[in-house]
Design a protein around this motif. Structure first.
Motif, PDB file in Angstrom:
ATOM      1  N   LEU A   6      -9.675  11.322  -4.916  1.00  0.00           N
ATOM      2  CA  LEU A   6      -8.579  10.458  -4.449  1.00  0.00           C
ATOM      3  C   LEU A   6      -8.483  10.516  -2.925  1.00  0.00           C
ATOM      4  N   GLU A   7      -8.614  11.727  -2.408  1.00  0.00           N
ATOM      5  CA  GLU A   7      -8.515  11.931  -0.966  1.00  0.00           C
ATOM      6  C   GLU A   7      -9.579  11.102  -0.232  1.00  0.00           C
ATOM      7  N   HIS A   8     -10.778  11.191  -0.761  1.00  0.00           N
ATOM      8  CA  HIS A   8     -11.896  10.490  -0.145  1.00  0.00           C
ATOM      9  C   HIS A   8     -11.646   8.983  -0.116  1.00  0.00           C
ATOM     10  N   GLU A  22      -7.338   9.141  12.767  1.00  0.00           N
ATOM     11  CA  GLU A  22      -7.871  10.448  12.355  1.00  0.00           C
ATOM     12  C   GLU A  22      -7.483  10.638  10.884  1.00  0.00           C
ATOM     13  N   THR A  23      -8.474  10.540   9.987  1.00  0.00           N
ATOM     14  CA  THR A  23      -8.110  10.548   8.565  1.00  0.00           C
ATOM     15  C   THR A  23      -8.238  11.918   7.902  1.00  0.00           C
ATOM     16  N   THR A  24      -8.747  12.914   8.649  1.00  0.00           N
ATOM     17  CA  THR A  24      -8.943  14.212   7.990  1.00  0.00           C
ATOM     18  C   THR A  24      -7.618  14.841   7.552  1.00  0.00           C
ATOM     19  N   SER A  25      -6.522  14.393   8.170  1.00  0.00           N
ATOM     20  CA  SER A  25      -5.230  14.957   7.776  1.00  0.00           C
ATOM     21  C   SER A  25      -4.620  14.205   6.590  1.00  0.00           C
ATOM     22  N   VAL A  26      -5.337  13.209   6.092  1.00  0.00           N
ATOM     23  CA  VAL A  26      -4.829  12.467   4.938  1.00  0.00           C
ATOM     24  C   VAL A  26      -5.224  13.229   3.681  1.00  0.00           C
ATOM     25  N   LEU A  27      -4.281  14.011   3.173  1.00  0.00           N
ATOM     26  CA  LEU A  27      -4.580  14.905   2.060  1.00  0.00           C
ATOM     27  C   LEU A  27      -3.809  14.505   0.807  1.00  0.00           C
ATOM     28  N   VAL A  28      -4.418  14.786  -0.323  1.00  0.00           N
ATOM     29  CA  VAL A  28      -3.765  14.543  -1.602  1.00  0.00           C
ATOM     30  C   VAL A  28      -3.568  15.894  -2.270  1.00  0.00           C
ATOM     31  N   ASP A  38       0.744  12.909 -11.168  1.00  0.00           N
ATOM     32  CA  ASP A  38      -0.126  14.080 -11.161  1.00  0.00           C
ATOM     33  C   ASP A  38      -0.474  14.519  -9.740  1.00  0.00           C
ATOM     34  N   TYR A  39      -0.629  13.533  -8.855  1.00  0.00           N
ATOM     35  CA  TYR A  39      -1.009  13.856  -7.475  1.00  0.00           C
ATOM     36  C   TYR A  39      -0.151  13.027  -6.539  1.00  0.00           C
ATOM     37  N   GLN A  40      -0.096  13.484  -5.305  1.00  0.00           N
ATOM     38  CA  GLN A  40       0.814  12.872  -4.360  1.00  0.00           C
ATOM     39  C   GLN A  40       0.260  13.012  -2.952  1.00  0.00           C
ATOM     40  N   THR A  41       0.621  12.038  -2.081  1.00  0.00           N
ATOM     41  CA  THR A  41       0.334  12.252  -0.665  1.00  0.00           C
ATOM     42  C   THR A  41       1.548  11.846   0.163  1.00  0.00           C
ATOM     43  N   ASN A  42       1.778  12.591   1.239  1.00  0.00           N
ATOM     44  CA  ASN A  42       2.863  12.214   2.157  1.00  0.00           C
ATOM     45  C   ASN A  42       2.274  11.860   3.528  1.00  0.00           C
ATOM     46  N   ALA A  43       0.929  11.742   3.578  1.00  0.00           N
ATOM     47  CA  ALA A  43       0.250  11.636   4.874  1.00  0.00           C
ATOM     48  C   ALA A  43       0.522  10.313   5.584  1.00  0.00           C
ATOM     49  N   LEU A  44       0.823   9.267   4.806  1.00  0.00           N
ATOM     50  CA  LEU A  44       0.979   7.957   5.455  1.00  0.00           C
ATOM     51  C   LEU A  44       2.228   7.916   6.340  1.00  0.00           C
ATOM     52  N   MET A  45       3.224   8.695   5.970  1.00  0.00           N
ATOM     53  CA  MET A  45       4.473   8.675   6.739  1.00  0.00           C
ATOM     54  C   MET A  45       4.245   9.197   8.146  1.00  0.00           C
ATOM     55  N   ALA A  46       3.444  10.256   8.250  1.00  0.00           N
ATOM     56  CA  ALA A  46       3.155  10.801   9.583  1.00  0.00           C
ATOM     57  C   ALA A  46       2.349   9.800  10.412  1.00  0.00           C
ATOM     58  N   LEU A  47       1.380   9.144   9.755  1.00  0.00           N
ATOM     59  CA  LEU A  47       0.573   8.147  10.484  1.00  0.00           C
ATOM     60  C   LEU A  47       1.466   7.009  10.988  1.00  0.00           C
ATOM     61  N   ALA A  48       2.410   6.585  10.144  1.00  0.00           N
ATOM     62  CA  ALA A  48       3.307   5.482  10.527  1.00  0.00           C
ATOM     63  C   ALA A  48       4.215   5.906  11.672  1.00  0.00           C
ATOM     64  N   ARG A  49       4.697   7.133  11.592  1.00  0.00           N
ATOM     65  CA  ARG A  49       5.591   7.634  12.637  1.00  0.00           C
ATOM     66  C   ARG A  49       4.867   7.634  13.984  1.00  0.00           C
ATOM     67  N   VAL A  62      -2.162   0.028   2.656  1.00  0.00           N
ATOM     68  CA  VAL A  62      -3.207   0.972   2.239  1.00  0.00           C
ATOM     69  C   VAL A  62      -3.477   0.819   0.738  1.00  0.00           C
ATOM     70  N   VAL A  63      -2.384   0.724  -0.035  1.00  0.00           N
ATOM     71  CA  VAL A  63      -2.558   0.601  -1.488  1.00  0.00           C
ATOM     72  C   VAL A  63      -3.351  -0.668  -1.827  1.00  0.00           C
ATOM     73  N   ALA A  64      -3.135  -1.736  -1.043  1.00  0.00           N
ATOM     74  CA  ALA A  64      -3.865  -2.986  -1.285  1.00  0.00           C
ATOM     75  C   ALA A  64      -5.377  -2.795  -1.101  1.00  0.00           C
ATOM     76  N   ARG A  65      -5.740  -1.846  -0.234  1.00  0.00           N
ATOM     77  CA  ARG A  65      -7.176  -1.610   0.021  1.00  0.00           C
ATOM     78  C   ARG A  65      -7.741  -0.465  -0.809  1.00  0.00           C
ATOM     79  N   LEU A  66      -6.891   0.146  -1.622  1.00  0.00           N
ATOM     80  CA  LEU A  66      -7.280   1.380  -2.311  1.00  0.00           C
ATOM     81  C   LEU A  66      -7.758   1.055  -3.722  1.00  0.00           C
ATOM     82  N   ASP A  67      -9.006   1.344  -3.993  1.00  0.00           N
ATOM     83  CA  ASP A  67      -9.530   1.064  -5.318  1.00  0.00           C
ATOM     84  C   ASP A  67      -9.654   2.350  -6.121  1.00  0.00           C
ATOM     85  N   VAL A  68      -8.657   2.610  -6.967  1.00  0.00           N
ATOM     86  CA  VAL A  68      -8.699   3.815  -7.799  1.00  0.00           C
ATOM     87  C   VAL A  68      -8.427   3.457  -9.256  1.00  0.00           C
TER      88      VAL A  68
END
Ligand code: ARG
Length: 586
Positions: A6-8, A22-28, A38-49, A62-68
């Motif tokens: 998911l992270e990838h 910098e996407t390395t801090s985008v963690l799930v 089951d899984y969660q990320t809060n990384a987008l809020m920091a990027l937006a801030r 992001v969700v529109a571009r996310l194929d999971v």
């Protein structure tokens, strides 16, 4: 397992929406509460801030571009911009099936293998190993095991204290008081006796202390007779250490003691002086602060009566002897030159914090380029206490010897096994007692947050209920027995399809094994693994009560047997990471 995939994909989606981010801090992470999936990320809020954009809008983009779609139900945007992921039953089944066929056990070798030196155990020579050494030995061994399992190149090094001032007294003792027979019988006890006897004499008679100093100087300047005695003491100590390590299942790639670094001590001091890092002070040479950073973070300063004053580290004493700091600087330099590690981990008690802060800071000033290439970690731990809240001692107030402690653990476990399993043969009882006894001591040590002190308790560690080794070992034998009784063939091609809530809870926990292993190595905290395994055992019990295994039929039966098999494998592998063995029966 899932969180890395998911992270990838999430990182790729973020990179399309925010090119150059910098996407390395985008963690799930596994969700704290199943309510949120089951899984969660809060990384987008920091990027937006950081970019002063609307976090919910960013989340939507992001969700529109996310194929999971192959893994999860539609991704949910929650609160101010969290993403929640809910794994599809089919995806869960797929991963469980892969594990069952042996393709993985919910972890994969690290895509970025590191070379990690682990410096642990490191007892001092000519003294028995005591309970104080157990924490470094057990913690260090566990970290090395987990790092290796994850595919890192691990180098374990036992930095034994084989060059201290204790050798002056020991040489005097050896030359004047040695009892050869006692040495044959129990070498360490005899060395200890010599040390104590001479030390007591030296307290009475200053000339004995003088004599000891002279013997030490002779040793350090290469006197052949003294070197031979010294080498013999080291050999005897190593035999003793080896006995304890074999029992604990601990091995080292290297045992480069302090004495190994002798040839580099003088050059290190010279280099420090030439570099302006160390200077003469009252006949000695010491490293002082360069006042380059905030005093609060400067280990060469200390606050006294509201003033920041010098807190130097000696590297050469006025009598010409070198210090612990000097040796550690030479050691650090040697390790980098020899193994080019990306990480060096030192496992010692918390009292050495200042020492390592000073060593690391001095090294950064001395060799900034080397220092930048390596992560230096002092992994420290608290004390083991007795019932009275004071450091753990024997009834008569002596330090507890490690060998005796392990004997007692096995004996106490044997008493329990004899009572619970009178049907077993003596040899089988003894083997279970060995595995349970040693496992209990280790687990009690690894379970608390390593920085807190803990109270040593035989009753607690050997209890069959609660967060203990025997409990986990027992759950392992239960799961393994069901698999045996069910004649289960993991390769039969039958899949695992969790449906019942108890099956799903167990399955979702199993797949997070790898995630826990990684977090153990990131923060050097084996207690994360202990707690994960304890929860796993709990989910397994819940499942086993709610869902009949052997009495069910067809696909349901083999699916449940598959869950038992994977539980046994993860429990077995997890305990093995803690250095704890299992038995087929208990
Ligand atoms: N021998 C030391 C002691 O017993 C521990 C050594 C730890 N390692 C190191 N590189 N300083 O406290």
């Amino acid at each position: 397992m899932f969180h890395t995939i998911l992270e990838h994909r999430l990182q790729n989606a973020v990179a399309t929406v925010l090119p150059g981010a910098e996407t390395t801090s985008v963690l799930v992470r596994p969700a704290a509460d199943p309510k949120f999936g089951d899984y969660q990320t809060n990384a987008l809020m920091a990027l937006a801030r950081d970019r002063k954009i609307n976090p919910r809008q960013l989340a939507a983009d992001v969700v529109a571009r996310l194929d999971v779609a192959d893994l999860c139900h539609p991704v949910e945007i929650a609160g101010p911009g969290f993403l929640n992921f809910r794994i599809l039953p089919a995806a869960l089944s797929r991963v469980l099936g892969e594990a069952l066929r042996g393709n993985h056990l919910f972890f994969e070798p690290s895509p970025h293998p590191r070379t990690v030196v682990v410096d642990f155990s490191s007892p001092n020579v000519a003294k028995p190993m005591h309970v104080g050494h157990i924490r470094s030995t057990i913690l260090g061994d566990c970290l090395a095991r987990v790092l290796r399992l994850l595919g890192h190149r691990v180098i374990t090094d036992n930095h034994i204290g084989d060059w201290g001032t204790q050798f002056g007294l020991l040489l005097v003792g050896w030359k004047s008081l040695l009892d050869r027979e006692a040495l044959e019988r129990d070498a360490i006890a005899e060395l200890e006796r010599l040390y104590r006897a001479v030390n007591a004499r030296a307290d009475q008679d200053p000339s004995v202390r003088e004599e000891a100093r002279a013997e030490l100087v002779r040793l350090q300047s290469g006197d052949a007779a003294n070197l031979a005695i010294w080498a013999e003491m080291i050999r005897l100590s190593k035999v003793h250490f080896e006995g304890v390590y074999t029992r604990l299942g601990v091995t080292f790639d290297h045992t480069l003691g302090e004495s190994f670094y002798n040839p580099w001590l003088r050059p290190v001091v010279d280099a420090l002086v030439d570099g302006g890092i160390a200077r003469e002070s009252e006949g000695a040479i010491a490293i002082f602060s360069d006042r380059s950073g905030p005093p609060k973070e400067d280990p060469f300063l200390i606050q006294r009566d509201g003033e920041w004053t010098d807190n130097p580290a000696l590297v050469l004493k006025s009598d010409g002897g070198f210090n612990y700091t000097t040796t550690d600087l030479a050691t650090l330099d040697y390790r980098i030159r020899t193994w080019a590690p990306s990480e060096i981990v030192y496992v010692t008690d918390g009292r050495q914090q200042l020492h390592f802060q000073q060593v690391f800071a001095a090294f950064r000033r001395w060799k900034p380029r080397d220092a930048a290439s390596v992560r230096l970690a002092h992994v420290w731990f608290g004390s083991i206490l007795g019932d009275d809240g004071k450091p753990f001692k024997t009834r008569s107030g002596e330090t507890v010897k490690l060998g005796a402690l392990l004997d007692e653990a096995e004996e106490r476990a044997l008493a329990v096994v004899r009572e619970k399993r009178p049907d077993l043969a003596e040899a089988a009882q003894r083997e279970i007692a060995r595995v349970v006894g040693l496992g209990s001591v280790k687990y009690q040590d690894l379970l608390p947050n390593r920085q807190s002190d803990y109270v040593f308790s035989w009753d607690k560690m050997l209890a069959l209920q609660g967060n203990t080794a025997p409990y986990l070992q027992y759950q392992y034998t239960r799961a393994a027995k069901v698999v045996r009784d069910g004649d289960f063939e993991p390769a039969s091609g039958m899949g695992i399809s969790p449906v019942e809530p108890a099956e799903l809870a167990l399955a979702r926990h199993l797949v997070n094994f790898g995630n826990v292993l990684v977090s153990v190595t990131e923060e050097y905290r084996p207690n994360y693994l202990c707690n994960y395994l304890y929860e796993l055992a709990g989910y397994f019990s819940g499942f086993y009560e709610a869902c009949p295994v052997l009495k069910s039929e067809g696909a349901v039966r083999s699916s449940r047997l598959g869950l038992c098999e994977l539980t046994a494998r993860v429990l077995g592998q997890g305990l093995s990471c803690l250095g704890i063995e299992v038995t087929a029966q208990m």
